[in-house]
Write a protein that holds these residues in place. Structure first.
Motif, mmCIF file in Angstrom:
data_model
loop_
_atom_site.group_PDB
_atom_site.id
_atom_site.type_symbol
_atom_site.label_atom_id
_atom_site.label_comp_id
_atom_site.label_asym_id
_atom_site.label_seq_id
_atom_site.Cartn_x
_atom_site.Cartn_y
_atom_site.Cartn_z
ATOM 1 N N ALA A 172 -24.882 2.049 38.596
ATOM 2 C CA ALA A 172 -26.256 1.849 38.567
ATOM 3 C C ALA A 172 -26.858 1.877 37.338
ATOM 4 O O ALA A 172 -27.607 1.286 36.975
ATOM 5 C CB ALA A 172 -27.033 2.503 39.667
ATOM 6 N N MET A 173 -26.269 3.155 36.908
ATOM 7 C CA MET A 173 -26.844 3.922 35.384
ATOM 8 C C MET A 173 -26.487 2.616 34.162
ATOM 9 O O MET A 173 -27.279 2.350 33.396
ATOM 10 C CB MET A 173 -26.540 5.107 35.236
ATOM 11 C CG MET A 173 -27.149 6.151 36.298
ATOM 12 S SD MET A 173 -28.997 6.037 35.981
ATOM 13 C CE MET A 173 -29.392 6.495 34.736
ATOM 14 N N THR A 195 -18.239 16.022 53.022
ATOM 15 C CA THR A 195 -19.304 15.980 52.244
ATOM 16 C C THR A 195 -18.772 15.724 50.680
ATOM 17 O O THR A 195 -19.291 14.794 49.923
ATOM 18 C CB THR A 195 -20.052 17.373 52.265
ATOM 19 O OG1 THR A 195 -20.343 17.605 53.504
ATOM 20 C CG2 THR A 195 -21.299 17.159 51.460
ATOM 21 N N SER A 196 -17.700 16.752 50.252
ATOM 22 C CA SER A 196 -17.233 16.290 48.818
ATOM 23 C C SER A 196 -16.766 15.052 48.892
ATOM 24 O O SER A 196 -16.823 14.305 47.624
ATOM 25 C CB SER A 196 -16.200 17.370 48.485
ATOM 26 O OG SER A 196 -16.666 18.613 48.583
ATOM 27 N N ARG A 202 -17.597 9.512 46.295
ATOM 28 C CA ARG A 202 -17.622 7.904 46.494
ATOM 29 C C ARG A 202 -19.002 7.622 45.749
ATOM 30 O O ARG A 202 -18.953 6.507 45.432
ATOM 31 C CB ARG A 202 -17.428 7.678 47.657
ATOM 32 C CG ARG A 202 -15.933 7.777 48.134
ATOM 33 C CD ARG A 202 -15.767 7.498 49.655
ATOM 34 N NE ARG A 202 -14.508 8.004 49.883
ATOM 35 C CZ ARG A 202 -13.996 7.624 51.028
ATOM 36 N NH1 ARG A 202 -14.825 6.944 52.264
ATOM 37 N NH2 ARG A 202 -12.666 7.826 51.293
ATOM 38 N N ILE A 203 -19.920 8.279 46.124
ATOM 39 C CA ILE A 203 -21.070 7.986 45.636
ATOM 40 C C ILE A 203 -21.489 7.968 44.181
ATOM 41 O O ILE A 203 -22.215 7.343 43.538
ATOM 42 C CB ILE A 203 -22.278 8.765 46.372
ATOM 43 C CG1 ILE A 203 -22.451 8.446 47.803
ATOM 44 C CG2 ILE A 203 -23.763 8.447 45.809
ATOM 45 C CD1 ILE A 203 -23.337 9.290 48.799
ATOM 46 N N PHE A 204 -20.771 8.835 43.522
ATOM 47 C CA PHE A 204 -20.736 9.095 42.123
ATOM 48 C C PHE A 204 -20.402 7.860 41.563
ATOM 49 O O PHE A 204 -21.094 7.720 40.424
ATOM 50 C CB PHE A 204 -19.661 10.435 41.800
ATOM 51 C CG PHE A 204 -19.568 10.528 40.341
ATOM 52 C CD1 PHE A 204 -20.693 11.089 39.460
ATOM 53 C CD2 PHE A 204 -18.534 9.829 39.711
ATOM 54 C CE1 PHE A 204 -20.396 11.041 38.067
ATOM 55 C CE2 PHE A 204 -18.302 9.960 38.114
ATOM 56 C CZ PHE A 204 -19.280 10.775 37.404
ATOM 57 N N TYR A 205 -19.586 7.123 41.662
ATOM 58 C CA TYR A 205 -19.182 6.046 41.192
ATOM 59 C C TYR A 205 -20.218 4.899 41.325
ATOM 60 O O TYR A 205 -20.565 4.101 40.440
ATOM 61 C CB TYR A 205 -17.797 5.286 41.572
ATOM 62 C CG TYR A 205 -16.555 6.396 40.991
ATOM 63 C CD1 TYR A 205 -16.306 6.415 39.729
ATOM 64 C CD2 TYR A 205 -16.012 7.011 42.197
ATOM 65 C CE1 TYR A 205 -15.358 7.139 39.458
ATOM 66 C CE2 TYR A 205 -14.982 7.999 41.737
ATOM 67 C CZ TYR A 205 -14.617 8.176 40.498
ATOM 68 O OH TYR A 205 -13.682 8.911 39.826
#
Length: 115
Positions: A101-102, A87-88, A93-96
Motif C-alpha cells: 500500500a505504501m 497475533t504475531s 502478514r499485514i506488514f506485507y
C-alpha cells in the motif's frame, strides 16, 4: 369397408375450420403423448433411485455421546482470545500488505505531483 370413405375425405379440400379443428386435435394428442411419456420416465427414475438407509440402533444399548454438545468443535469468535503466536503471525502478514500500500501511495503521489 371404410377405406373408400377415408380416401374420399382425404382427397376433398378441407375448409379452414376443419383444418384448425384437426390441428387442435393433433396438438392435444401430442401433448397427451408427451405427458404420458414424462410421467412414465419420472416413475422409472423414482423407482430406480437409491433408497435412504434406515438408521441402525447402536450396538450395546443407548449411547449418550455428544447429546448436549454443539456439533461444531470450533471456538466461537465471541469467546476467542488470540495467542501471542497467532497475533504475531497476523501482524507479519499485514506488514506485507502495508508495504504494498505504501509503495502504491508513493508511486501514485509522485505521478500526480510530477516530482
Amino acid at each position: 369397408f371404410g377405406s373408400s370413405n377415408f380416401l374420399a375425405r382425404a382427397r376433398a379440400p378441407l375448409d379452414r375450420s376443419q383444418r384448425s379443428r384437426d390441428s387442435e386435435q393433433l396438438k392435444g394428442n401430442m401433448s397427451a403423448v408427451a405427458t404420458s411419456f414424462l410421467r412414465r420416465s419420472a416413475a422409472r427414475v423414482l423407482a430406480q433411485a437409491p433408497k435412504a438407509p434406515t438408521a441402525a440402533p447402536p450396538a450395546g444399548g443407548v449411547r449418550g455421546f455428544a447429546t448436549t454438545k454443539a456439533a461444531s468443535p470450533e471456538t466461537p469468535l465471541l469467546h476467542y482470545t488470540a495467542t501471542q503466536q497467532a497475533t504475531s503471525s497476523i501482524n507479519h502478514r499485514i506488514f506485507y500488505v502495508n508495504v504494498i500500500a505504501m509503495v502504491f501511495v508513493v508511486d501514485a503521489g509522485s505521478a500526480m505531483l510530477d516530482l
